[in-house]
Design a protein around this motif. Structure first.
Motif, mmCIF file in Angstrom:
data_model
loop_
_atom_site.group_PDB
_atom_site.id
_atom_site.type_symbol
_atom_site.label_atom_id
_atom_site.label_comp_id
_atom_site.label_asym_id
_atom_site.label_seq_id
_atom_site.Cartn_x
_atom_site.Cartn_y
_atom_site.Cartn_z
ATOM 1 N N UNK A 63 14.842 -4.827 31.760
ATOM 2 C CA UNK A 63 14.094 -5.646 32.728
ATOM 3 C C UNK A 63 12.597 -5.408 32.679
ATOM 4 N N UNK A 64 12.169 -4.261 32.136
ATOM 5 C CA UNK A 64 10.739 -3.989 32.023
ATOM 6 C C UNK A 64 10.156 -4.482 30.710
ATOM 7 N N UNK A 65 10.987 -5.033 29.813
ATOM 8 C CA UNK A 65 10.525 -5.546 28.533
ATOM 9 C C UNK A 65 10.232 -7.036 28.579
ATOM 10 N N UNK A 66 9.509 -7.522 27.584
ATOM 11 C CA UNK A 66 9.114 -8.935 27.525
ATOM 12 C C UNK A 66 9.480 -9.500 26.162
ATOM 13 N N UNK A 67 10.132 -10.632 26.178
ATOM 14 C CA UNK A 67 10.593 -11.318 24.972
ATOM 15 C C UNK A 67 9.743 -12.564 24.759
ATOM 16 N N UNK A 68 9.226 -12.757 23.533
ATOM 17 C CA UNK A 68 8.322 -13.872 23.225
ATOM 18 C C UNK A 68 8.832 -14.587 21.979
ATOM 19 N N UNK A 69 8.804 -15.917 21.999
ATOM 20 C CA UNK A 69 9.193 -16.717 20.833
ATOM 21 C C UNK A 69 8.188 -17.853 20.649
ATOM 22 N N UNK A 70 7.977 -18.309 19.414
ATOM 23 C CA UNK A 70 7.163 -19.503 19.211
ATOM 24 C C UNK A 70 7.920 -20.740 19.682
ATOM 25 N N UNK A 71 7.219 -21.666 20.305
ATOM 26 C CA UNK A 71 7.825 -22.919 20.777
ATOM 27 C C UNK A 71 6.983 -24.089 20.275
ATOM 28 N N UNK A 72 6.665 -24.052 18.983
ATOM 29 C CA UNK A 72 5.748 -25.023 18.390
ATOM 30 C C UNK A 72 6.342 -26.432 18.398
ATOM 31 N N UNK A 73 5.452 -27.427 18.447
ATOM 32 C CA UNK A 73 5.894 -28.825 18.515
ATOM 33 C C UNK A 73 5.107 -29.706 17.538
ATOM 34 N N UNK A 74 5.339 -29.570 16.242
ATOM 35 C CA UNK A 74 4.673 -30.449 15.282
ATOM 36 C C UNK A 74 5.139 -31.888 15.384
ATOM 37 N N UNK A 136 1.139 -25.504 19.413
ATOM 38 C CA UNK A 136 1.573 -24.147 19.069
ATOM 39 C C UNK A 136 1.772 -23.301 20.319
ATOM 40 N N UNK A 137 2.592 -23.783 21.233
ATOM 41 C CA UNK A 137 2.886 -23.022 22.437
ATOM 42 C C UNK A 137 3.853 -21.877 22.136
ATOM 43 N N UNK A 138 3.902 -20.920 23.065
ATOM 44 C CA UNK A 138 4.864 -19.817 23.012
ATOM 45 C C UNK A 138 5.606 -19.771 24.336
ATOM 46 N N UNK A 139 6.876 -19.373 24.276
ATOM 47 C CA UNK A 139 7.669 -19.171 25.482
ATOM 48 C C UNK A 139 7.955 -17.683 25.627
ATOM 49 N N UNK A 140 8.010 -17.208 26.869
ATOM 50 C CA UNK A 140 8.184 -15.776 27.094
ATOM 51 C C UNK A 140 8.978 -15.519 28.361
ATOM 52 N N UNK A 141 9.694 -14.382 28.340
ATOM 53 C CA UNK A 141 10.486 -13.918 29.480
ATOM 54 C C UNK A 141 10.175 -12.452 29.725
ATOM 55 N N UNK A 142 9.962 -12.065 30.963
ATOM 56 C CA UNK A 142 9.734 -10.664 31.268
ATOM 57 C C UNK A 142 8.482 -10.451 32.085
ATOM 58 N N UNK A 143 8.233 -9.232 32.516
ATOM 59 C CA UNK A 143 7.122 -8.957 33.441
ATOM 60 C C UNK A 143 5.741 -9.234 32.859
ATOM 61 N N UNK A 144 5.577 -9.201 31.539
ATOM 62 C CA UNK A 144 4.275 -9.479 30.943
ATOM 63 C C UNK A 144 4.200 -10.887 30.354
ATOM 64 N N UNK A 145 5.212 -11.688 30.618
ATOM 65 C CA UNK A 145 5.248 -13.034 30.051
ATOM 66 C C UNK A 145 4.062 -13.872 30.496
ATOM 67 N N UNK A 146 3.732 -13.818 31.772
ATOM 68 C CA UNK A 146 2.617 -14.611 32.282
ATOM 69 C C UNK A 146 1.306 -14.244 31.623
ATOM 70 N N UNK A 147 1.091 -12.950 31.410
ATOM 71 C CA UNK A 147 -0.139 -12.503 30.746
ATOM 72 C C UNK A 147 -0.184 -12.996 29.303
ATOM 73 N N UNK A 148 0.953 -12.940 28.617
ATOM 74 C CA UNK A 148 0.990 -13.344 27.201
ATOM 75 C C UNK A 148 0.644 -14.817 27.038
ATOM 76 N N UNK A 149 1.175 -15.684 27.889
ATOM 77 C CA UNK A 149 1.012 -17.126 27.675
ATOM 78 C C UNK A 149 -0.182 -17.727 28.413
ATOM 79 N N UNK A 150 -0.865 -16.960 29.251
ATOM 80 C CA UNK A 150 -1.964 -17.510 30.058
ATOM 81 C C UNK A 150 -3.158 -17.902 29.193
ATOM 82 N N UNK A 151 -3.855 -18.946 29.624
ATOM 83 C CA UNK A 151 -5.152 -19.332 29.047
ATOM 84 C C UNK A 151 -5.093 -19.593 27.547
ATOM 85 N N UNK A 152 -4.024 -20.243 27.103
ATOM 86 C CA UNK A 152 -3.940 -20.647 25.699
ATOM 87 C C UNK A 152 -4.763 -21.922 25.538
#
Length: 293
Positions: A63-74, A136-152
């Motif tokens: 639960x303290x980890x964060x999972x990130x994947x590319x969610x690109x849309x060409x 070139x968006x990214x999707x993320x789950x976890x406590x740091x997900x918001x920080x990872x995807x913010x301000x792209x």
């Protein structure tokens, strides 16, 4: 006569618990920030499919980890390789019909079929957040997900104003699950950090106040065509000695630090691309199990 058993193919599907155990053996730890590129075709049959693989990854990072994947849309761009392949041989009227049918990007609903089944499973998981870049968006789950995807920033595919820079800052790990280094998005950050990278024009469909419109912008000319060779050299290098490999399901998993990959690429790219650091490709790694464009 009984059917012959294909070597290497399990007689029963892999389980979520088995995958989680193998990922832990590989070195994925609790609390990790983990970016994953995966081919579920290579992983093999899994009881519960892509959702079970995503759940196994979340079990291991905890639960303290964060999972990130590319969610690109060409699929919403007429400057992408996917578009050019789709309209090859079509007349101008037919090309215009394809362009007119392209949906505007909506981070909440737009699918990312080119990224494969695991990326889609993570994107659709309740609580997942997604960055706002229309290609070139990214999707993320976890406590740091918001920080990872913010301000792209919409005019920065994969540079300092993208989730890749946040992943570098967080010293994330990269997991290549059944895919090669040709899918390693981390290397793109190095393309921004080399001196005076070449640039090109991109164009895609966006939604502006409920209205569909085309948007054109300039950004670094990204090219993943030599990433397989780059990755092979990285894995053989001193920095690459930290690449861990192990079987996960029926696939080979590779795990390494994001900053180590970027640092190696920063030396490798100028030496191997010379005066033409990029050939203007499209930043869209397509896993082996993704449908054709």
């Amino acid at each position: 006569m009984s059917a012959a058993r294909t070597p290497g193919v399990p007689t029963v599907p892999h389980s979520r618990a088995t995958l989680a155990g193998q990922l832990a053996t590989l070195g994925v730890g609790r609390g990790s920030v983990l970016m994953v590129h995966a081919s579920l075709r290579a992983v093999g049959a899994v009881d519960g499919g892509a959702d079970a693989v995503a759940a196994a990854l979340r079990d291991v990072v905890g639960p303290e980890g964060t999972l990130v994947v590319p969610a690109f849309t060409p699929e919403n761009s007429d400057t992408s390789a996917q578009y050019h392949a789709r309209v090859r041989g079509l007349g101008e009227r037919e090309r215009e019909a394809v362009r007119a049918a392209m949906p505007a990007f909506d981070p909440a609903t737009t699918a990312a079929p080119s990224m494969g089944r695991l990326a889609e499973a993570v994107r659709r998981t309740p609580g997942s957040v997604r960055s706002a870049h229309p290609q070139t968006s990214f999707a993320a789950l976890g406590p740091r997900a918001g920080h990872v995807v913010a301000d792209h920033h919409p005019d920065c595919h994969l540079g300092e104003d993208s989730p890749l820079a946040r992943l570098h800052e967080l010293r994330a790990r990269v997991l290549l699950l059944g895919t090669g280094f040709g899918s390693c998005t981390a290397f793109h950050l190095a393309e921004y950090r080399v001196p005076s990278p070449p640039r090109r024009t991109y164009r895609c469909v966006v939604r502006d106040g409920g209205r569909r419109r085309w948007w054109e912008y300039e950004d670094v000319a990204l090219d993943d065509s030599d990433f397989a060779a780059l990755g092979a050299d990285f894995e053989r290098s001193d920095r690459g000695r930290a690449v861990r490999t192990a079987q996960v399901g029926s696939a080979t998993g590779r795990l390494f630090r994001f900053p180590a990959a970027v640092a190696f690429a920063l030396d490798w790219l100028p030496a191997h691309r010379g005066g033409a650091l990029a050939r203007g490709g499209e930043p869209c790694p397509r896993p082996p199990d993704a449908p054709p464009p």
